[in-house]
Design a protein around this motif. Sequence first.
Motif, PDB file in Angstrom:
ATOM      1  N   ARG A 159     -45.886 -38.699  53.519  1.00 39.95           N
ATOM      2  CA  ARG A 159     -46.819 -39.002  52.432  1.00 39.95           C
ATOM      3  C   ARG A 159     -46.264 -38.465  51.115  1.00 39.95           C
ATOM      4  NH1 ARG A 159     -50.920 -37.637  49.241  1.00 39.95           N
ATOM      5  NH2 ARG A 159     -52.862 -38.839  49.267  1.00 39.95           N
ATOM      6  N   PRO A 160     -46.130 -39.328  50.106  1.00 48.49           N
ATOM      7  CA  PRO A 160     -45.552 -38.872  48.841  1.00 48.49           C
ATOM      8  C   PRO A 160     -46.521 -38.033  48.019  1.00 48.49           C
ATOM      9  CG  PRO A 160     -46.204 -41.161  48.663  1.00 48.49           C
ATOM     10  CD  PRO A 160     -46.399 -40.772  50.100  1.00 48.49           C
ATOM     11  N   ALA A 161     -45.974 -37.167  47.196  1.00 44.13           N
ATOM     12  CA  ALA A 161     -46.773 -36.404  46.238  1.00 44.13           C
ATOM     13  C   ALA A 161     -47.103 -37.307  45.051  1.00 44.13           C
ATOM     14  CB  ALA A 161     -45.986 -35.178  45.772  1.00 44.13           C
ATOM     15  N   LEU A 162     -48.052 -36.887  44.232  1.00 45.54           N
ATOM     16  CA  LEU A 162     -48.490 -37.689  43.085  1.00 45.54           C
ATOM     17  C   LEU A 162     -48.337 -36.922  41.786  1.00 45.54           C
ATOM     18  CD1 LEU A 162     -50.018 -40.086  41.702  1.00 45.54           C
ATOM     19  CD2 LEU A 162     -52.142 -38.858  42.238  1.00 45.54           C
ATOM     20  N   GLN A 163     -47.809 -37.601  40.787  1.00 48.75           N
ATOM     21  CA  GLN A 163     -47.787 -37.066  39.428  1.00 48.75           C
ATOM     22  C   GLN A 163     -48.408 -38.114  38.505  1.00 48.75           C
ATOM     23  OE1 GLN A 163     -43.930 -36.102  37.812  1.00 48.75           O
ATOM     24  NE2 GLN A 163     -44.779 -35.047  36.050  1.00 48.75           N
ATOM     25  N   VAL A 164     -49.343 -37.695  37.673  1.00 53.10           N
ATOM     26  CA  VAL A 164     -49.976 -38.599  36.703  1.00 53.10           C
ATOM     27  C   VAL A 164     -49.475 -38.215  35.314  1.00 53.10           C
ATOM     28  CG1 VAL A 164     -52.149 -39.410  35.713  1.00 53.10           C
ATOM     29  CG2 VAL A 164     -52.027 -38.820  38.147  1.00 53.10           C
ATOM     30  N   ARG A 165     -48.894 -39.163  34.613  1.00 56.32           N
ATOM     31  CA  ARG A 165     -48.392 -38.879  33.270  1.00 56.32           C
ATOM     32  C   ARG A 165     -48.447 -40.111  32.386  1.00 56.32           C
ATOM     33  NH1 ARG A 165     -42.728 -39.944  32.779  1.00 56.32           N
ATOM     34  NH2 ARG A 165     -41.795 -40.770  34.686  1.00 56.32           N
ATOM     35  N   LYS A 166     -48.398 -39.890  31.099  1.00 56.47           N
ATOM     36  CA  LYS A 166     -48.431 -40.999  30.147  1.00 56.47           C
ATOM     37  C   LYS A 166     -47.061 -41.681  30.130  1.00 56.47           C
ATOM     38  CE  LYS A 166     -51.921 -38.954  27.122  1.00 56.47           C
ATOM     39  NZ  LYS A 166     -52.244 -38.497  25.759  1.00 56.47           N
ATOM     40  N   MET A 167     -47.065 -42.982  30.333  1.00 57.97           N
ATOM     41  CA  MET A 167     -45.830 -43.752  30.321  1.00 57.97           C
ATOM     42  C   MET A 167     -45.995 -44.948  29.390  1.00 57.97           C
ATOM     43  SD  MET A 167     -44.477 -43.601  34.279  1.00 57.97           S
ATOM     44  CE  MET A 167     -46.017 -43.895  35.158  1.00 57.97           C
ATOM     45  N   LYS A 168     -44.951 -45.254  28.635  1.00 56.07           N
ATOM     46  CA  LYS A 168     -45.044 -46.298  27.618  1.00 56.07           C
ATOM     47  C   LYS A 168     -44.862 -47.705  28.167  1.00 56.07           C
ATOM     48  CE  LYS A 168     -43.499 -43.368  23.780  1.00 56.07           C
ATOM     49  NZ  LYS A 168     -42.476 -43.195  22.720  1.00 56.07           N
ATOM     50  N   THR A 169     -44.031 -47.854  29.180  1.00 55.45           N
ATOM     51  CA  THR A 169     -43.682 -49.216  29.606  1.00 55.45           C
ATOM     52  C   THR A 169     -43.872 -49.485  31.093  1.00 55.45           C
ATOM     53  OG1 THR A 169     -41.360 -48.618  29.972  1.00 55.45           O
ATOM     54  CG2 THR A 169     -41.963 -49.383  27.768  1.00 55.45           C
ATOM     55  N   LEU A 170     -44.379 -48.515  31.842  1.00 57.53           N
ATOM     56  CA  LEU A 170     -44.528 -48.696  33.285  1.00 57.53           C
ATOM     57  C   LEU A 170     -45.929 -48.321  33.740  1.00 57.53           C
ATOM     58  CD1 LEU A 170     -41.212 -47.024  34.541  1.00 57.53           C
ATOM     59  CD2 LEU A 170     -41.685 -49.473  34.464  1.00 57.53           C
ATOM     60  N   HIS A 178     -37.233 -37.378  45.886  1.00 54.89           N
ATOM     61  CA  HIS A 178     -38.148 -36.249  45.779  1.00 54.89           C
ATOM     62  C   HIS A 178     -39.495 -36.516  46.458  1.00 54.89           C
ATOM     63  CE1 HIS A 178     -35.367 -35.614  42.310  1.00 54.89           C
ATOM     64  NE2 HIS A 178     -35.380 -34.382  42.801  1.00 54.89           N
ATOM     65  N   GLY A 179     -39.646 -37.698  47.068  1.00 51.72           N
ATOM     66  CA  GLY A 179     -40.882 -38.021  47.761  1.00 51.72           C
ATOM     67  C   GLY A 179     -42.092 -37.991  46.850  1.00 51.72           C
ATOM     68  N   LYS A 180     -41.971 -38.683  45.707  1.00 48.03           N
ATOM     69  CA  LYS A 180     -43.027 -38.585  44.694  1.00 48.03           C
ATOM     70  C   LYS A 180     -43.327 -39.937  44.068  1.00 48.03           C
ATOM     71  CE  LYS A 180     -41.889 -36.709  40.778  1.00 48.03           C
ATOM     72  NZ  LYS A 180     -41.496 -35.705  39.770  1.00 48.03           N
ATOM     73  N   ILE A 181     -44.596 -40.166  43.770  1.00 49.49           N
ATOM     74  CA  ILE A 181     -45.035 -41.343  43.029  1.00 49.49           C
ATOM     75  C   ILE A 181     -45.545 -40.896  41.667  1.00 49.49           C
ATOM     76  CG2 ILE A 181     -46.875 -43.076  42.854  1.00 49.49           C
ATOM     77  CD1 ILE A 181     -46.688 -43.549  45.785  1.00 49.49           C
ATOM     78  N   ASN A 182     -45.109 -41.585  40.627  1.00 47.75           N
ATOM     79  CA  ASN A 182     -45.624 -41.357  39.281  1.00 47.75           C
ATOM     80  C   ASN A 182     -46.549 -42.514  38.916  1.00 47.75           C
ATOM     81  OD1 ASN A 182     -43.848 -39.040  38.639  1.00 47.75           O
ATOM     82  ND2 ASN A 182     -42.234 -40.583  38.739  1.00 47.75           N
ATOM     83  N   LEU A 183     -47.761 -42.211  38.495  1.00 48.76           N
ATOM     84  CA  LEU A 183     -48.689 -43.246  38.063  1.00 48.76           C
ATOM     85  C   LEU A 183     -49.071 -43.017  36.604  1.00 48.76           C
ATOM     86  CD1 LEU A 183     -51.041 -43.637  41.154  1.00 48.76           C
ATOM     87  CD2 LEU A 183     -49.115 -45.083  40.481  1.00 48.76           C
ATOM     88  N   ASN A 184     -49.191 -44.122  35.883  1.00 53.76           N
ATOM     89  CA  ASN A 184     -49.506 -44.065  34.461  1.00 53.76           C
ATOM     90  C   ASN A 184     -50.924 -43.535  34.241  1.00 53.76           C
ATOM     91  OD1 ASN A 184     -49.953 -44.625  31.685  1.00 53.76           O
ATOM     92  ND2 ASN A 184     -48.555 -46.360  31.771  1.00 53.76           N
ATOM     93  N   TYR A 185     -51.025 -42.569  33.390  1.00 51.45           N
ATOM     94  CA  TYR A 185     -52.296 -41.960  32.984  1.00 51.45           C
ATOM     95  C   TYR A 185     -53.326 -43.030  32.605  1.00 51.45           C
ATOM     96  CZ  TYR A 185     -55.001 -39.158  29.477  1.00 51.45           C
ATOM     97  OH  TYR A 185     -55.964 -38.539  28.722  1.00 51.45           O
ATOM     98  N   TYR A 186     -52.889 -44.104  31.940  1.00 50.43           N
ATOM     99  CA  TYR A 186     -53.800 -45.146  31.472  1.00 50.43           C
ATOM    100  C   TYR A 186     -54.153 -46.183  32.548  1.00 50.43           C
ATOM    101  CZ  TYR A 186     -52.807 -43.311  26.829  1.00 50.43           C
ATOM    102  OH  TYR A 186     -52.685 -42.493  25.740  1.00 50.43           O
ATOM    103  N   LEU A 187     -53.529 -46.087  33.707  1.00 46.92           N
ATOM    104  CA  LEU A 187     -53.839 -47.031  34.782  1.00 46.92           C
ATOM    105  C   LEU A 187     -55.297 -46.912  35.218  1.00 46.92           C
ATOM    106  CD1 LEU A 187     -52.769 -49.157  36.807  1.00 46.92           C
ATOM    107  CD2 LEU A 187     -52.116 -47.258  38.316  1.00 46.92           C
ATOM    108  N   TYR A 188     -55.902 -45.772  34.946  1.00 51.63           N
ATOM    109  CA  TYR A 188     -57.312 -45.543  35.302  1.00 51.63           C
ATOM    110  C   TYR A 188     -58.245 -46.483  34.549  1.00 51.63           C
ATOM    111  CZ  TYR A 188     -61.394 -42.677  36.646  1.00 51.63           C
ATOM    112  OH  TYR A 188     -62.585 -42.228  37.168  1.00 51.63           O
ATOM    113  N   LYS A 189     -57.736 -47.169  33.522  1.00 50.95           N
ATOM    114  CA  LYS A 189     -58.527 -48.153  32.789  1.00 50.95           C
ATOM    115  C   LYS A 189     -58.660 -49.461  33.570  1.00 50.95           C
ATOM    116  CE  LYS A 189     -57.514 -48.600  28.366  1.00 50.95           C
ATOM    117  NZ  LYS A 189     -58.640 -48.048  27.592  1.00 50.95           N
ATOM    118  N   ALA A 190     -57.764 -49.700  34.506  1.00 44.54           N
ATOM    119  CA  ALA A 190     -57.682 -50.989  35.198  1.00 44.54           C
ATOM    120  C   ALA A 190     -58.731 -51.116  36.304  1.00 44.54           C
ATOM    121  CB  ALA A 190     -56.289 -51.169  35.779  1.00 44.54           C
TER     122      ALA A 190
END
Length: 243
Positions: A159-170, A178-190
């Motif tokens: 199971r991958p770890a999660l990092q939430v951060r602001k991203m401009k184009t993704l 590193h077994g990690k998923i990065n999700l866009n901070y603004y994805l919570y709007k969707a």
Amino acid sequence: MNIKKLCLTRPLSDIEVIIERKSVKKIRLKVFPNGIVKLSAPLGVPDTCISDFLKSKTKWIEKSLNYFKDTWAIESEARIQNGASTRVLGRQIRIIVNKAKTYKIEQKEGCVYIQSPAAGDKQALIKQFERWWQKQSRSYFLVVIDKFYPVIAKHDIDRPALQVRKMKTLWGSCSRKHGKINLNYYLYKAPPPCIDYVVLHELTHFLYPKHNKDFYEFLTVHMPDWQERKRILDHEIVKGLGY
């Protein structure tokens, strides 16, 4: 990756287009809210074809850039203040700010209520709201990862770890190393179905690193309508980035 300049009408003038050659089947063009224009092209496509394609899309690029410019002007004025609104999980939510002795934010009945001793300080409200948004989005994303992780767990993927951060184009990215998923901070709007798509997309990369036939076949089996979800993200939700 290289950069090509495209001549647009005033006041836009010249614009830089980031060109990436990768393993894709056709040329793809995206205009992002921050003004970045990015083109992805198959490895064997000649430069002349890329130039002709960009020229044919000039008016569309101008229209998109003008739209984002106008939208950002409106949103930057509203930001986080009483009576403004934002979008949470695809729903428009009104922001209510009240002066109080303690800091507190709660969401109920179509509103986000912000209580703050510094109700008149815009920067303080933004920081308070961003802390709340970060916590809320992370909690929600973790639930979505839990829902879709079994799809890859049976292939002996941790199971991958999660990092939430602001991203401009993704909307998201992943690191298999590193077994990690990065999700866009603004994805919570969707809307939830769109968030589901992004999470499954990134989880699928732990099995298939590249966007190849196997990747898309696996994605289609587990989410047959992923293309429509992606379309909503790229052509509707992306216009509301920022608060």
